[in-house]
Design an enzyme around this catalytic site. Structure first.
Site, short mmCIF file in Angstrom:
data_model
loop_
_atom_site.label_atom_id
_atom_site.label_comp_id
_atom_site.label_asym_id
_atom_site.label_seq_id
_atom_site.Cartn_x
_atom_site.Cartn_y
_atom_site.Cartn_z
N GLU A 41 -6.52 -7.81 -0.81
CA GLU A 41 -7.01 -7.95 0.35
C GLU A 41 -8.49 -7.71 0.70
O GLU A 41 -8.70 -6.75 -0.24
CB GLU A 41 -5.97 -7.05 1.81
N GLU A 73 0.93 -1.18 0.13
CA GLU A 73 0.31 -0.27 -0.40
C GLU A 73 1.01 0.93 -0.50
O GLU A 73 1.30 2.01 0.53
CB GLU A 73 -0.75 -0.01 1.17
#
Lengths: 649, 649, 649
Positions: free
Chosen positions: A297, A145
């Site tokens: 995710e 991320e």
């Protein structure tokens, strides 16, 4: 690959080694094909500067491979170990207020730091070389991320190098940043700094370029790791997981450097409309590289970072997972396999929850594994859209700057205002940047394109016969956030056939009454433009005659302008007309709350609403999920899904 | 001591010496027995480093003694003089954001600073030796409202020493803090730091241990001063004043080092229900050393630190003071005797207000002196409770950490949810830590015992025949904030006869409908658990059958579990049943708004409501406050009080 | 000067030189007489330390002069160039939290910095000498909206020098600041620092003196520039533009150092009652030097710094501009002439908007030029008021300090509560500081004079026959924020004939029912005093008899006290009675929403309401704006204005 991948982040370093075998056993039971290993293992792999401890990871990979589970191997560079920040405090990020942030969480690095980068790349290199030939290795997962921002002096020097590359000489920078205002002219390069807390509003050119720079600096970090990985394993694809609809990194740019797009997505179980934004994010991911992507995710149930974190209601996980597949996902993965006992995210659910395998969550996880196996036929197939929505990062950064007509204008809300009526109508959408060649689409929707570097692509699209719908506060400024003079939106005035003198942001209680022969009367709120038609047909107007919806023929096409925010029903009626006129074909006109998308030759239907609904589906189909026949109609309960292929013969 | 003490903080250094004689005269008029002197006098006693100016204090003490007023002599260490921060900036505290706080207010010291401690102890020693034999000296009052927290590098080194003492080796710390998550593993002791602002959520183990450390560091400061004082005056008791229901210091630990407990308490006059929390705080104080305590500070009327600070309505001061006595106070004191003319708290009321002696406030103060004299018979006597409520500091710290199912869960609110129905029923309550031997009680209530170091005492209590009521989100984690796996609440599953898979925090508008044969239908909100009974009887359940109130026989006792927050009436009905079944005897079932407590052989009744109420009080009594006889019933006006002893004969 | 000036800030350095000629041409078309040049041109005039670039400014001034436009020439010292902060970081301001603020915005200087001051004055001197004899030069405009505050160590040293000047010796400072409280006594001058973030509430004496010091430091900066300018051009007046009703600088003090008062004023177009606060601010400006003033900045339409910035509706600009003239403005100017294309304020409207001259805004600007020409007869004339409202800076600073009975008490709200009923009644008002000789007024209104240095002027005013209306929370403290003991408001108790024991701030939902024979029953809220009449007549009281409005004869006059906040209608009835008894003559009793003011012999009427209204205006008049005759009555549409002079003969 002829199947959909299924799995999640696996962090065996959190558990005693005797648990690992049980993990693999349960993964197999759940149909897991793939796990991501090593995302946060820097401190374990390099417990002291320069040391390497790969033994445990060797054993993990061997065990997984023996269990038939492939590995997405992560570089652990998102979370440096404490020793890096302790020994090299200059690697710790400094925030806008000048505070140097501490370690003890994660993400504590300055993306511009050469010390950070050297340590990171050295470890990535050793990792790549060690596992280059491991049979479990399926993909490289770089960092996590990417989204770190730093305002330190090392960053300042990097920012100046970047600006020199962009502008060449300081005069060009002064011009681009409009530094003549408020006596901000720079006399020497060394004077230029990142935006930092100041007595009043900051220079918007500086802020906009810093946003570009921050994105580029993170892309640099990615590319540096990717190149190290590629040199060791030229054949293994490289990705990094995007963080939802996050603004820091320009996804169009970063995706271009990736081999495959991957995505982390966490809808709020307490928000009954979250499936609409989910669909937006999934369509964006599919559009980034125009093909399948990986849901890297999601949560099996609750997350732990909102103010209130309820679990997902029974069935929602399945509906959300099938939704991702319907919109192009070739993998459905989770953070994380086994819920942590300790640490900051122990209340983030796992595929294997604290309650253990004898639990609703694990039973849903097992069932989902079977569903994904049944959906194998869609793996690798595409989704076709006749409509594109423009989402452009530099315009997004610019529209969010300070001292604007309204602080309430949130680009994602505006995108959603355009996306939702199309979703409701069963129309499938791609996303595109403002610079894209749009000629393949029938309809292009431009929610708020505040900054326009080049209006050419949109003009050519309409000229060539396309239909455009543009929202208010578009076409205001150039790439340096400088207003195009002469009446807004100067670059599009001819295209739209209108001229705006002033923009009128409204208060939270203001409601506009709009009249329209073709759409019927409706209310609107939030904003309107003080505009005059200059050639465009007025489709809707306020009581005083101010146009709020206009339609203009331009070349062989049509350009609509929506100068306000119509209430939801009116927006749907408007788009219904636009879609019909543009010749866009919905997948199906679904009942409220039901999503309809076609991927490859599979028609996906997902009921996100609270109630059971019946649908007409003309023809004879087989539901891949049940194997059952569906002829003419079907019923979907709450969170019910169907994946229909035409019945052969 | 055969009387109740009465008085307040006396700060003569704020006033010209000619005012002092008038002060003593008015104190005598008001029945003042005791004043606290010197709390904020460091700068006066030590105007420059190492200098001593005791002359003024000699005169003050002599004057008070001559007037028959005893002295609680304070060590002035809560507020170092400007010269300490100026000359030794390292003594100034650093906050979570890394900002070194300035002097110019109070409390500006780092509890870990050796420089601070040396200067403080040197002055305390001189003070103790000088006044060791002064006849006015009745008690030592150490510092003030201990609660300072610091994040500086000196604190970091102290924290590491403390952690070494706790864990021995670094591996144990890494294990306890779950540093395998997010790559937080420490390789060297020097890397360990206090929690400081970081890019994202901090390690909860680090935060929890830092909370423990901060408490211990303040206890260390107290003990160091106490030891100096004791060596000079072995016979004089030592206290420090607790700050309401404050979380920073573990009161159970600190109280164990005190000779007597003292308490500062400031209910909000604008909150008509503040008497319930007052009662809670008073019961806690009484429980800390299981005996009488001192109300060291309250306000005669308004305070000055809330957003709005109305005065106390007429009569409320008396009601609140008698309430404290009823729940075990042997002293009723104020901050402060004479309202300041200047400085940060000049609008904090005094016993002697700005308006002077000819004022409602002073007249109430005078009357209260007489009331307390009349209540002398209760001095030193105890309050007996058959019910204990568990309030455990390390669980309190842990339940307030980040990234939990809900940020809304405030432990004191939950304690109050349990305490209030018992208060309404006229049931008297003690508090106890989770580690206490509870066998003396009939009923133990455990509001939210998130962290459980050892479930043994609670299990033994029930096994031995006790009744337990446990609230949701109990038994989740061990002493290191690591989840007990296998379904919540693992340490209590057998005891409670149930198993929880997930917890469900609710939004502010969510309401649950619960049905119960024995309690009737009721609503609930805030939270529920997704649980299954495993042996427990379901007393109430949601419409879908999810149990929300359960009752389980265990050993010779009964354990209740309340998985949601029932509305107030239902909570009262539930506790009414529990109390009855457990054989707990209320003092009296009082009308709404009336408090009933028995201390020694005195039945105290206080009307906190807006209206006059009548009560039945079987038997013949005398009211100590009026000397009048009460037979069978009495009437209490607003803020009316009674202190009834059985009529002799 | 026999005309009203008209124009705005002109920043030609933002535009290519070829635009300048068009600017002058359009200025002439709009009737512009005057422009302000150079406010933010430091970086252009001094691109590197010590360099000078005046050539462009020479050309600008010559061009303007050739076009018949005079120049207010600004010193550019409000916004130092980046090189100053880069080379001399000590010139950058430090905030309360200790953060050194960056350049990249504006205002980034420490007013106490000798380095800043030297560089500023050197440039001001060169500017003054170069343009001393330029024929376009009409006035010097120093800096911009003085309001910078700094907490750095250089400021600390300056603050100590200032305090030494004020107090002489440290004992006096300790006494004034009540440092005996909380052990804050200073032993050495070097220990004294500005207020900085501390663990708890700061010393109010320190904060109050720091507010005084900050004001004085800015006045020093102004005076230093003024003296340099005066020595070069003794005949050219000097001003600096005040920033609305801003609290940082004491306008009474700064105005005394100016030759003429000037004002920046930006009412919110979204607030339909903004004209009342506008009138307040204009009356204050007129009162500062008791004569005409300059409206130096207003917006032609939208601003860009509020959360939402709608444009002004059609006609509002005219109404607001005429309102300023009516209340004493001799100039109507704008920020800025041409709306910027780039930079932080590009969405702040200009006289020449982004839309260009073919726009509603520019047409209104042109029309306003003609209106102001028509209003030339009022230039230089005065406004007469029989009523004064006391607005005192040191009391304003003090009433806003921490730890007061209520944080909700905002002085400007309270001033407005008094001002609005008078505005509604058509009564014209001056403002005055508390130290002023008020004998020329019939009525003096004192909203909240918390701090009273000397009650003499108000007492003398009433004694001599005047009427006083005083609001609650007045007369509490002396100049050092020390309470006057003996019952509030000690300095005014005799004057008012009452005594207050305690003050009672109310919650947002509390409503008081008040009864009054003369005013009728009414509600009130926000506050009341627990008071007793001691000689005053009770005009209104609460149900329990507590007086809330009182009237007391004192000497030859009358003093009213209003102990609560009556609802608007009651406030108007109260002031109607007070005004009548005091012999104050309204200009006219206007209909709701209409403003009536007389300047010189011109009666101005402005309709700020939404609806058309009719008015009776006895006698025969000519409207200067239309040249038309008005006899007996007239009608004003929304934003309609009239400027009536008695018809000659």
């Amino acid at each position: 690959m002829s199947r959909l991948r299924y799995g999640g982040d696996y962090n065996p370093e959190q558990w005693p080694e005797e648990v690992w075998a049980q993990d693999v056993e349960l993964m197999r039971r759940a149909g897991v094909t793939t796990v991501t290993v090593g995302v946060f293992s820097w401190a374990r792999l390099e417990p002291r500067p320069g040391e390497r401890d790969f033994g445990w990871l060797d054993r993990v990979l061997d065990l997984l491979h023996a269990g038939g589970i492939e590995v997405f191997l992560a570089t652990p560079t998102a979370s440096p170990p404490p020793w890096l920040g302790h020994r090299f405090p200059e690697t710790l990020p400094v925030d806008f207020d000048g505070r140097r942030l501490a370690y003890g969480s994660r993400n504590q690095f300055c993306p511009s730091s050469p010390v950070y980068r050297e340590h990171a790349l050295a470890l990535v290199g050793d990792l790549a070389r060690r596992y280059a030939d491991h049979p479990a290795l399926a993909l490289w997962h770089v960092g996590n991320e990417l989204g770190q921002v730093c305002h330190c002096d090392v960053t300042a020097a990097h920012f100046r190098r970047w600006l020199r590359g962009r502008y060449g000489d300081l005069g060009a920078l002064n011009d681009a940043w409009s530094t003549a205002f408020w006596s901000q002219r720079y006399g020497e390069w060394d004077e230029v700094i990142p935006p930092r807390r100041a007595p009043y509003v900051l220079n918007p050119g500086q802020r906009l370029d810093f946003a570009r720079f921050c994105s580029d600096a993170l892309v640099e970090c990615f590319v540096a790791e990717r190149d190290v990985l590629r040199s060791a394993t030229p054949g293994v694809p490289v990705t990094t997981n995007f963080m939802g609809l996050s603004q820091v990194v320009d996804c169009w740019v970063l995706a271009a450097h990736e081999d495959v797009v991957s995505h982390d997505w966490y809808p709020d179980p307490a928000d009954p409309t979250s499936h609409v934004v989910s669909a937006m994010s999934f369509d964006l991911m599919r559009s980034l590289k125009r093909g399948p992507w990986l849901l890297m995710e999601q949560a099996a149930s609750a997350v732990s970072w909102r103010r209130r974190n309820p679990p997902k209601p029974a069935g929602q996980l399945r509906a959300q997972s099938v939704q991702a597949v319907a919109r192009g996902a070739d993998a459905v993965c989770f953070f994380q396999w086994r819920a942590s006992r300790g640490g900051a995210e122990k209340f983030h659910s796992g595929m294997l929850p604290h309650a253990g395998p004898d639990s609703r969550v694990f039973r849903e996880v097992e069932a989902l594994g079977a569903d994904l196996e049944a959906l194998a036929p869609v793996a690798g197939t595409g989704v076709t859209a006749q409509v594109a929505v423009v989402l452009d990062w530099e315009s997004w950064w610019a529209v969010g700057l300070d001292a604007h007509p309204s602080d309430d204008l949130d680009l994602l809300d505006r995108v959603r205002d355009c996306y939702e009526p199309l979703f409701d109508l069963g129309v499938t959408v791609d996303f595109a940047p403002a610079s894209a060649d749009l000629s393949a689409y029938r309809l292009v929707v431009v929610p708020n394109l505040y900054l326009v570097r080049d209006p050419g692509p949109l003009r050519s699209f309409v000229e060539g016969g396309g239909t455009l719908v543009m929202g208010f506060f578009s076409g205001l400024v150039d790439e340096h956030d400088r207003v195009h003079p002469g009446g807004y939106p100067a670059p599009f005035r001819e295209l739209l056939g209108l001229r705006i003198e002033e923009v009128v942001p409204l208060g939270p209680d203001d409601v506009l009454e709009c009249s329209s022969a073709s759409l019927g009367g409706f209310t609107a709120d939030f904003w309107y433009d003080d505009l005059r038609a200059e050639g465009a047909e007025v489709v809707a107007a306020l009581a005083d005659g101010t146009p709020v919806v206009l339609r203009n023929r331009y070349g062989a096409g049509v350009a609509w302008y929506v100068a306000t925010r119509p209430e939801r029903g009116a927006a749907r009626r408007l788009f219904e007309r636009v879609v019909a006129e543009a010749g866009v074909e919905p997948v199906l006109r679904p009942p409220r709350g039901v999503e309809a998308v076609r991927r490859g030759d599979v028609l996906f239907l997902v009921n996100h609403g609270l109630d059971e609904v019946g649908l007409d589906v003309p023809g004879a189909h087989v539901d891949l999920l049940t194997g059952g026949a569906v002829s003419g109609s079907l019923t979907l309960g709450r969170f019910g899904v169907a994946a229909l292929v035409p019945q052969p013969g």
